[in-house]
Design a protein around this motif. Sequence first.
Motif, PDB file in Angstrom:
ATOM      1  N   ALA A   1       6.350 -33.815  28.753  1.00 42.23           N
ATOM      2  CA  ALA A   1       5.226 -32.807  29.928  1.00 42.23           C
ATOM      3  C   ALA A   1       3.876 -33.620  29.550  1.00 42.23           C
ATOM      4  O   ALA A   1       2.457 -32.791  30.723  1.00 42.23           O
ATOM      5  CB  ALA A   1       4.594 -31.121  28.652  1.00 42.23           C
ATOM      6  N   LYS A   2       3.546 -34.409  28.859  1.00 43.41           N
ATOM      7  CA  LYS A   2       2.611 -35.692  29.079  1.00 43.41           C
ATOM      8  C   LYS A   2       2.133 -35.918  30.154  1.00 43.41           C
ATOM      9  O   LYS A   2       1.376 -37.146  30.888  1.00 43.41           O
ATOM     10  CB  LYS A   2       2.277 -36.384  27.695  1.00 43.41           C
ATOM     11  CG  LYS A   2       1.701 -35.676  26.793  1.00 43.41           C
ATOM     12  CD  LYS A   2       1.716 -36.981  25.947  1.00 43.41           C
ATOM     13  CE  LYS A   2       1.497 -36.311  24.392  1.00 43.41           C
ATOM     14  NZ  LYS A   2       1.429 -37.555  23.035  1.00 43.41           N
TER      15      LYS A   2
ATOM     16  N   HIS B   1      -6.321 -35.390  26.198  1.00 42.01           N
ATOM     17  CA  HIS B   1      -4.646 -34.992  26.664  1.00 42.01           C
ATOM     18  C   HIS B   1      -4.570 -34.948  27.637  1.00 42.01           C
ATOM     19  O   HIS B   1      -5.594 -34.644  28.331  1.00 42.01           O
ATOM     20  CB  HIS B   1      -5.259 -34.258  25.911  1.00 42.01           C
ATOM     21  CG  HIS B   1      -5.072 -34.342  24.111  1.00 42.01           C
ATOM     22  ND1 HIS B   1      -4.530 -35.255  23.582  1.00 42.01           N
ATOM     23  CD2 HIS B   1      -6.124 -34.728  23.642  1.00 42.01           C
ATOM     24  CE1 HIS B   1      -4.387 -35.061  22.592  1.00 42.01           C
ATOM     25  NE2 HIS B   1      -6.065 -34.610  22.491  1.00 42.01           N
TER      26      HIS B   1
ATOM     27  N   TYR C   1       2.711 -27.895  25.501  1.00 40.68           N
ATOM     28  CA  TYR C   1       4.123 -28.559  25.805  1.00 40.68           C
ATOM     29  C   TYR C   1       5.060 -28.457  26.117  1.00 40.68           C
ATOM     30  O   TYR C   1       6.004 -28.237  27.260  1.00 40.68           O
ATOM     31  CB  TYR C   1       4.113 -30.323  25.225  1.00 40.68           C
ATOM     32  CG  TYR C   1       2.675 -30.992  25.363  1.00 40.68           C
ATOM     33  CD1 TYR C   1       2.066 -31.243  26.355  1.00 40.68           C
ATOM     34  CD2 TYR C   1       2.829 -31.817  24.262  1.00 40.68           C
ATOM     35  CE1 TYR C   1       0.682 -32.184  26.309  1.00 40.68           C
ATOM     36  CE2 TYR C   1       1.342 -32.355  24.348  1.00 40.68           C
ATOM     37  CZ  TYR C   1       0.649 -32.635  25.082  1.00 40.68           C
ATOM     38  OH  TYR C   1      -0.354 -33.327  25.372  1.00 40.68           O
ATOM     39  N   ARG C   2       5.854 -28.122  24.430  1.00 39.59           N
ATOM     40  CA  ARG C   2       6.860 -27.091  25.232  1.00 39.59           C
ATOM     41  C   ARG C   2       7.326 -26.339  25.885  1.00 39.59           C
ATOM     42  O   ARG C   2       8.588 -26.218  26.191  1.00 39.59           O
ATOM     43  CB  ARG C   2       7.315 -26.487  23.945  1.00 39.59           C
ATOM     44  CG  ARG C   2       8.750 -25.973  23.857  1.00 39.59           C
ATOM     45  CD  ARG C   2       8.814 -25.551  21.584  1.00 39.59           C
ATOM     46  NE  ARG C   2       8.505 -25.507  21.012  1.00 39.59           N
ATOM     47  CZ  ARG C   2       9.417 -26.425  20.339  1.00 39.59           C
ATOM     48  NH1 ARG C   2      10.585 -27.641  20.429  1.00 39.59           N
ATOM     49  NH2 ARG C   2       9.149 -27.695  19.898  1.00 39.59           N
TER      50      ARG C   2
ATOM     51  N   ASN D   1      10.750 -31.774  19.878  1.00 45.12           N
ATOM     52  CA  ASN D   1      10.007 -33.016  19.200  1.00 45.12           C
ATOM     53  C   ASN D   1      10.852 -33.692  18.815  1.00 45.12           C
ATOM     54  O   ASN D   1      11.281 -33.464  17.612  1.00 45.12           O
ATOM     55  CB  ASN D   1       8.640 -32.521  18.684  1.00 45.12           C
ATOM     56  CG  ASN D   1       7.614 -33.676  18.503  1.00 45.12           C
ATOM     57  OD1 ASN D   1       7.492 -34.785  18.942  1.00 45.12           O
ATOM     58  ND2 ASN D   1       6.633 -33.269  16.774  1.00 45.12           N
TER      59      ASN D   1
ATOM     60  N   PHE E   1       1.592 -28.876  21.633  1.00 41.29           N
ATOM     61  CA  PHE E   1       2.784 -29.294  21.268  1.00 41.29           C
ATOM     62  C   PHE E   1       3.407 -28.669  21.812  1.00 41.29           C
ATOM     63  O   PHE E   1       4.659 -28.446  22.281  1.00 41.29           O
ATOM     64  CB  PHE E   1       3.712 -29.892  20.089  1.00 41.29           C
ATOM     65  CG  PHE E   1       3.339 -31.323  19.510  1.00 41.29           C
ATOM     66  CD1 PHE E   1       2.397 -32.307  20.755  1.00 41.29           C
ATOM     67  CD2 PHE E   1       4.038 -32.248  18.799  1.00 41.29           C
ATOM     68  CE1 PHE E   1       2.017 -33.412  19.940  1.00 41.29           C
ATOM     69  CE2 PHE E   1       4.063 -33.705  18.618  1.00 41.29           C
ATOM     70  CZ  PHE E   1       3.037 -34.455  19.358  1.00 41.29           C
TER      71      PHE E   1
ATOM     72  N   THR F   1      10.095 -36.766  33.733  1.00 46.70           N
ATOM     73  CA  THR F   1      11.034 -36.009  33.579  1.00 46.70           C
ATOM     74  C   THR F   1      11.942 -36.501  34.262  1.00 46.70           C
ATOM     75  O   THR F   1      13.310 -36.423  33.731  1.00 46.70           O
ATOM     76  CB  THR F   1      10.383 -35.035  33.361  1.00 46.70           C
ATOM     77  OG1 THR F   1       9.141 -34.755  32.802  1.00 46.70           O
ATOM     78  CG2 THR F   1      11.786 -33.335  32.951  1.00 46.70           C
TER      79      THR F   1
ATOM     80  N   ILE G   1      -1.461 -33.315  30.820  1.00 47.36           N
ATOM     81  CA  ILE G   1      -0.632 -32.528  30.991  1.00 47.36           C
ATOM     82  C   ILE G   1      -0.175 -33.347  32.537  1.00 47.36           C
ATOM     83  O   ILE G   1      -0.899 -33.288  33.700  1.00 47.36           O
ATOM     84  CB  ILE G   1      -0.918 -30.818  31.200  1.00 47.36           C
ATOM     85  CG1 ILE G   1      -1.516 -30.627  30.005  1.00 47.36           C
ATOM     86  CG2 ILE G   1       0.369 -30.360  31.799  1.00 47.36           C
ATOM     87  CD1 ILE G   1      -2.345 -29.012  29.965  1.00 47.36           C
ATOM     88  N   TRP G   2       1.997 -33.396  32.840  1.00 49.90           N
ATOM     89  CA  TRP G   2       2.370 -34.044  33.650  1.00 49.90           C
ATOM     90  C   TRP G   2       1.133 -35.168  33.774  1.00 49.90           C
ATOM     91  O   TRP G   2       0.932 -35.287  35.623  1.00 49.90           O
ATOM     92  CB  TRP G   2       2.502 -32.686  35.216  1.00 49.90           C
ATOM     93  CG  TRP G   2       2.910 -31.672  34.365  1.00 49.90           C
ATOM     94  CD1 TRP G   2       2.751 -30.066  33.835  1.00 49.90           C
ATOM     95  CD2 TRP G   2       4.227 -31.642  33.378  1.00 49.90           C
ATOM     96  NE1 TRP G   2       3.518 -29.385  33.516  1.00 49.90           N
ATOM     97  CE2 TRP G   2       4.825 -30.313  33.310  1.00 49.90           C
ATOM     98  CE3 TRP G   2       5.077 -32.990  33.441  1.00 49.90           C
ATOM     99  CZ2 TRP G   2       6.013 -29.995  32.706  1.00 49.90           C
ATOM    100  CZ3 TRP G   2       6.659 -32.723  32.996  1.00 49.90           C
ATOM    101  CH2 TRP G   2       6.910 -30.634  32.790  1.00 49.90           C
TER     102      TRP G   2
ATOM    103  N   LYS H   1       7.460 -33.689  25.041  1.00 42.63           N
ATOM    104  CA  LYS H   1       6.193 -35.161  24.978  1.00 42.63           C
ATOM    105  C   LYS H   1       6.095 -34.754  26.905  1.00 42.63           C
ATOM    106  O   LYS H   1       5.528 -35.437  27.053  1.00 42.63           O
ATOM    107  CB  LYS H   1       5.977 -35.710  23.747  1.00 42.63           C
ATOM    108  CG  LYS H   1       5.265 -35.292  22.322  1.00 42.63           C
ATOM    109  CD  LYS H   1       4.761 -36.754  21.356  1.00 42.63           C
ATOM    110  CE  LYS H   1       5.885 -37.448  21.298  1.00 42.63           C
ATOM    111  NZ  LYS H   1       6.718 -36.711  20.244  1.00 42.63           N
TER     112      LYS H   1
ATOM    113  N   GLU I   1       5.655 -26.009  28.803  1.00 42.49           N
ATOM    114  CA  GLU I   1       5.786 -26.806  30.142  1.00 42.49           C
ATOM    115  C   GLU I   1       6.948 -27.108  30.628  1.00 42.49           C
ATOM    116  O   GLU I   1       6.857 -27.117  31.545  1.00 42.49           O
ATOM    117  CB  GLU I   1       4.443 -27.473  30.019  1.00 42.49           C
ATOM    118  CG  GLU I   1       2.523 -27.179  30.285  1.00 42.49           C
ATOM    119  CD  GLU I   1       2.806 -26.781  31.318  1.00 42.49           C
ATOM    120  OE1 GLU I   1       2.675 -26.842  32.820  1.00 42.49           O
ATOM    121  OE2 GLU I   1       1.887 -25.191  31.256  1.00 42.49           O
TER     122      GLU I   1
END
Length: 235
Positions: free
Chosen positions: A183-184, A83, A133-134, A163, A130, A190, A85-86, A181, A136
């Motif tokens: 943050a993925k 998965h 992610y929120r 979401n 999730f 972003t 992150i950033w 999401k 982050e």
Amino acid sequence: MAVKREEIEIEGIPIILERKNIKNLYLRIKPDGTVKVSSPMRLSDDAINEFVLSRMDWIKDTRAKNLENPPKPKVKYKDGETHYIWGKPYTLQLISNENAKKAFYAADDNIIYLPVPKRSNIKQREKLLFELYREEMKKNLSYFLDKCTYFVGKEPKEVKIRNMKNWGNCRKDKRVTLNLKLAKKPPVCTEYVLIHELCHLIEFNHGPRFKALMDNFCPNWREIKKLLNEENNFE
């Protein structure tokens, strides 16, 4: 329903033929490229071959597309899955830890830790990730806002993180919502989405004036948009 199943080959393409108690011929191609034909029980081999050959161009084109873009395995949020992150890959590790109520990650080890009960289901594990992610997005929101409002010269009345199906939206009351999401994705995604929504504070539609604003405030927005929607790398 009685079914007689056999494997045949036409023009070098393997085909699963199922003879059933039906009235018409049916042909479908599965996501993995498998060709399947359903036929009336007593239809002749010649009639089946003629039917398949009449659709051979479509069969070859569809199989080629499917094989070039194989179906993604279903995400189960289990040990060993990758998965993001950033935009950076992390290995998911489920842990049993009564003291940890939230998912967390170790940047040095590239591991996301998911504290879950022994019999957790996919929905429970997804919810925990999730929420990470929120958090982050919330933690970094001020940075993104300061940078993007400086470029555009407009500030939203409020920014919410949730979401949702689209990456962001802007209401006429100047309230902006961003997808958690994001943050993925790499941070530039972003920034692109936020600039996009802030431009709606100047021009609410997506016409030529809006595109001109995007070209001015985010000149490479088209490339970033493609990166944002690359499922293979960041989903």
